[in-house]
Scaffold this motif. Structure first.
Motif, short mmCIF file in Angstrom:
data_model
loop_
_atom_site.label_atom_id
_atom_site.label_comp_id
_atom_site.label_asym_id
_atom_site.label_seq_id
_atom_site.Cartn_x
_atom_site.Cartn_y
_atom_site.Cartn_z
N LEU A 294 99.34 26.93 -11.25
CA LEU A 294 100.02 26.06 -10.05
C LEU A 294 100.70 26.76 -9.18
CD1 LEU A 294 100.25 22.54 -11.24
CD2 LEU A 294 98.20 23.54 -9.54
N ALA A 295 101.90 27.67 -9.80
CA ALA A 295 102.79 28.39 -9.28
C ALA A 295 102.23 29.33 -8.15
CB ALA A 295 103.65 29.10 -10.28
N ASN A 296 101.17 29.97 -8.60
CA ASN A 296 100.36 30.85 -7.79
C ASN A 296 99.32 30.27 -6.64
OD1 ASN A 296 101.79 33.16 -8.79
ND2 ASN A 296 100.74 32.62 -10.62
N PHE A 297 99.26 29.06 -6.85
CA PHE A 297 97.96 28.21 -6.11
C PHE A 297 98.15 28.50 -4.65
CE2 PHE A 297 96.12 24.83 -3.97
CZ PHE A 297 94.94 25.13 -4.29
N ARG A 298 96.88 28.94 -4.21
CA ARG A 298 96.73 28.69 -2.76
C ARG A 298 95.35 28.57 -2.52
NH1 ARG A 298 95.54 30.77 1.77
NH2 ARG A 298 96.73 31.06 3.46
N PHE A 299 94.90 27.49 -1.83
CA PHE A 299 93.32 27.44 -1.54
C PHE A 299 92.89 28.53 -0.92
CE2 PHE A 299 89.72 25.76 1.03
CZ PHE A 299 88.99 25.48 0.10
N ALA A 300 92.00 29.15 -1.56
CA ALA A 300 91.10 30.21 -1.15
C ALA A 300 89.68 30.08 -0.76
CB ALA A 300 91.21 31.48 -2.01
N GLY A 301 89.24 28.60 -0.72
CA GLY A 301 87.81 28.49 -0.52
C GLY A 301 87.25 28.31 0.74
N ASP A 302 86.36 27.59 1.09
CA ASP A 302 85.83 27.56 2.56
C ASP A 302 85.79 26.07 2.88
OD1 ASP A 302 85.42 30.21 2.63
OD2 ASP A 302 83.26 30.13 2.03
N ILE A 303 85.93 25.57 4.00
CA ILE A 303 85.74 24.20 4.63
C ILE A 303 84.97 24.37 5.60
CG2 ILE A 303 86.94 22.19 5.06
CD1 ILE A 303 89.22 22.81 3.56
N ASP A 304 84.00 23.40 5.83
CA ASP A 304 83.08 22.95 7.08
C ASP A 304 83.26 21.47 7.41
OD1 ASP A 304 81.90 25.34 5.27
OD2 ASP A 304 81.15 25.61 7.49
N GLY A 305 82.92 21.15 8.48
CA GLY A 305 83.23 19.69 8.51
C GLY A 305 83.04 19.30 9.88
N TYR A 306 83.00 17.90 10.20
CA TYR A 306 82.71 17.42 11.38
C TYR A 306 84.06 17.65 12.05
CZ TYR A 306 78.24 14.87 10.57
OH TYR A 306 77.08 14.30 10.15
N PRO A 307 84.16 17.80 13.37
CA PRO A 307 85.53 18.14 14.05
C PRO A 307 86.06 16.78 14.33
CG PRO A 307 83.63 18.62 15.32
CD PRO A 307 83.16 18.31 14.12
N GLU A 308 87.36 16.48 14.67
CA GLU A 308 87.91 15.41 15.40
C GLU A 308 87.05 14.89 16.52
OE1 GLU A 308 91.96 14.53 14.29
OE2 GLU A 308 92.17 16.42 14.95
N GLY A 309 86.96 13.51 16.49
CA GLY A 309 86.11 13.17 17.86
C GLY A 309 84.66 13.14 17.71
N GLU A 310 84.32 13.64 16.64
CA GLU A 310 82.85 13.65 16.39
C GLU A 310 82.57 12.34 15.90
OE1 GLU A 310 79.54 13.96 16.93
OE2 GLU A 310 79.87 16.28 16.97
N LEU A 311 81.20 11.77 16.26
CA LEU A 311 80.73 10.35 15.79
C LEU A 311 80.27 10.68 14.33
CD1 LEU A 311 79.17 8.99 18.69
CD2 LEU A 311 81.46 8.80 18.14
N TYR A 312 80.29 9.75 13.35
CA TYR A 312 79.60 9.79 12.14
C TYR A 312 78.99 8.57 11.78
CZ TYR A 312 83.48 7.51 9.84
OH TYR A 312 84.24 6.70 9.33
N PHE A 313 77.96 8.70 10.87
CA PHE A 313 76.99 7.51 10.42
C PHE A 313 76.99 7.41 9.03
CE2 PHE A 313 75.97 8.90 14.70
CZ PHE A 313 76.10 8.02 15.34
N PRO A 314 76.56 6.37 8.38
CA PRO A 314 76.54 6.17 6.80
C PRO A 314 75.71 7.53 6.31
CG PRO A 314 75.75 4.28 7.74
CD PRO A 314 75.92 5.14 9.10
N GLY A 315 76.47 8.28 5.44
CA GLY A 315 75.74 9.59 4.85
C GLY A 315 76.01 10.88 5.49
#
Lengths: 433, 433
Positions: free
Chosen positions: A87-108
């Motif tokens: 943990l002492a050396n932890f830094r998230f080094a992965g990828d994130i994709d997602g719906y931007p803020e203000g986007e609508l969403y639905f079930p699923g």
């Protein structure tokens, strides 16, 4: 106690025990895809709105285990030495994709996709969900209110009805949804959101008379201020207000009683006194239904508090953070009746040529997987947000996302904007599973 | 942006405009008494529980306008120069009395009394209400759950369903109400609350088989751990769990399905496998009603999330901060039908000789005012908390207040503890007004 900017302890104990076990057996390094979604919208709601993504990206950046955090984990015996060293050396080094803020969403809808080693992705679960579940609940309620207000000005004033830090996030969510201003000064300082407010009943009661209170306020803030006229008798209050401020008086505020009736009487009285440009602000237990019911009344500004910060009946969203893929292989939980689909996903939002949204096509996503065909009016909803642990430059900001939401609402079929309970505005369909 | 410990911007804009006006006309220095109370409990609730007082006292101590805060107020033109200069030296120097944490309250109970100049007392409104409204909502829900659990162990695991900072306050509120532990590591670090947790479904799905996952967890955490047995087939999961951990297995957790039926089956299966000491933990959308309905089932531990952090239907209390007295003279707002009583107040809680509470006697309080007569079983509810701006030494701590709540519940008439909707457990009566 710990670096207040570090978000590493905004985590459930079990993330670290899972990490301990997985570091020990080697599975911690398997490549995983986690995804955030919700199985359903709150009862009768026709759309959800994504909030909190910017806050989430900041939380991921600040997810570091500094000396003090590690000491506290050691003292409380949360995990073993090997884990602490990792943990002492932890830094998230992965990828994130997602719906931007203000986007609508639905079930699923695949709201957020986090890819990385199990170790780095599992740690983010709690803080990611806290932020998305809270902010999206508030922005959804705020959007319904903005929609009901139909262009009239809305001011967020709910800070006192929610946790002092949720208050700041709520003010931000309300602004995203189209509110013009907030009462919360920290939201102003932190996010540059306009703040507003003039006086409470206490200010009138502090003075020997309502007239003296009004005189004092006008002397300090000018005639363009908002005078609160319902401390004693409203008709007398309005008369005094115009006598003191003149017909240039900015606004009067009414905070109690049947505000619709009172607003109409106030308008007549103001007009008869020549204060035809003086606006009427109403506040006091308003929600989207009350706002809608006031459409025919001469109200210029709504002040909204409690119902906004509590998500108007739904203070949290049911978003979950689920493991969808391990080393390229889709995985699902199978014990219950809940239908689950493994694998990394994106969504294609299909539209009619007129621009009206038709359906949310949730589909498998990844190397070697053919996405559904996108017509000229369709778009893939996720944006890349983080690559190799680095937040991408030029991500849309709060003002962009405010516009995004405005446009997204216009794209809904008309019945999708109804306040009444109903089905999701567009269906979710699953392709290529 | 600003000193994160400073709470001065957790304030509504209008506090500072009122202050500006009042500094200008001289009324800022009038001696005022503000009080916090609520007109009613949430629909059908029989008692309220005070939470957040310790956090509130800390917020008052940290309510300072440092350089950066003042710069942001100047930049955003919130108030004039005179006001900024006054704020630069601000430090609350008044008195605060109030109900301690863990105390029960009823409609009209004088929960907090803030005495000082108008200027210093009005500034605290928003932050005081944010903290009390949030924490008291959570602690009230948690208390109903603890009461329904009837001595069984409760673990708070709702962090992911609420704002990341509310999560910490909620964990604290749950502990105050009698919960044994929380999943939230920051609550552990900040308040010394025991934390708990072992693994999620993702941990099982990460591995090539449930058996490998269990083996890994037992190797890392020992046989006394809690194995989550409902990722695939519960019966097979329990069998594997006992095969891997042996009959010393600490607990199994069931997180989905009809947990009552599943707990009974799990108990039978565990007993038949010789794991008679293995405990059963259930979680998944539990609220106080679900907990009560599981009383007859062999459940050892409840994990509670969403309904706890959202106040089980009532995410905020209706507490208000009202000006009650100016320069020794009671003041009231008179515009609406709401009945109000001016003046500084305390409450006397009357009890039968058996210790059962009888009524909440709210009464005028102050120099020269005769309080109601207190019998040998009665007590005045407010405690002095702050004098001349200094927090009193030896105020009761979290553990004391946890005990206080336990005792207070025992003092309620038996029907006051019913979960069903009803009237407040004891009536509020007003004397010497």
């Amino acid at each position: 106690m710990t670096d207040p900017a570090s978000t590493a302890l905004r985590t459930d104990h079990y993330e670290l025990t899972m990490l301990s076990s997985a570091l020990r057996d080697g599975t911690a390094h398997r490549h995983c895809v986690f995804e955030v979604f919700t199985r359903r919208l709150p009862d009768g709601r026709r759309y959800g709105v994504v909030g909190g993504v910017e806050r989430l990206l900041e939380a991921v950046e600040n997810f570091r285990f500094d000396e003090r955090v590690l000491e506290s984990l050691e003292r409380d015996r949360v995990c073993d030495r090997r884990t602490l060293e990792w943990l002492a050396n932890f830094r998230f080094a992965g990828d994130i994709d997602g719906y931007p803020e203000g986007e609508l969403y639905f079930p699923g809808s695949p709201l957020l996709t986090v890819s990385g080693t199990f170790a780095e992705a599992v740690l983010l679960e709690t803080v990611v969900l806290s932020i998305l579940n809270h902010d999206s609940a508030v922005v959804a309620a705020a959007t319904r209110m903005a929609s009901a207000a139909n262009g009239r000005r809305l001011i967020e004033m709910g800070s006192r009805r929610t946790h002092e830090e949720s208050a700041v996030a709520s003010a931000r969510a309300a602004y995203l949804a189209g509110f013009a201003a907030t009462s919360n000064l920290l939201a102003g300082a932190r996010y540059g959101i306009p703040t507003a407010g003039t006086s409470a009943h206490a200010f009138t009661m502090l003075h020997d008379s309502e007239r003296e209170a009004f005189e004092s306020q006008v002397a300090a803030l000018g005639a363009d201020t908002t005078l609160l006229v319902d401390t004693y008798d409203i008709t007398e209050g309005i008369r005094t207000a115009v006598e003191v401020a003149g017909t240039d008086l900015g606004s009067v505020r009414i905070d109690s009683g049947d505000v619709g009736v009172l607003a109409r009487q106030a308008r007549e009285q103001l007009d008869s006194l020549g204060a035809t440009g003086t606006r009427i602000v109403v506040s006091g237990d308003l929600d989207e239904f009350a706002i809608a019911s006031l459409r025919a009344e001469p109200v210029d500004v709504y002040g909204v508090g409690t119902s906004l910060v509590t998500g108007s009946g739904y203070p949290t969203c049911g978003m979950v953070y689920k493991l969808a893929e391990v080393d390229g292989r889709p995985v699902v939980k199978r014990s219950s009746h809940k239908e689950s689909r493994g694998g990394s996903k994106n969504a294609l939002r299909r539209h009619k040529p007129t621009g009206t949204a038709l359906e949310e096509v949730v589909h498998r996503n990844g190397p070697g997987i053919e996405p559904p065909e996108a017509g000229p009016h369709d778009r893939f909803v996720q944006l890349p947000l983080v690559r190799g642990g680095e937040r991408l430059d030029n991500l849309p900001g709060l003002e962009d996302n405010r516009q995004r939401l405005r446009h997204a609402l216009v794209s809904l079929p008309w019945e999708g904007l109804k306040l009444s309970a109903g089905e999701p505005a567009i269906p979710t369909v699953f392709e290529n599973f």
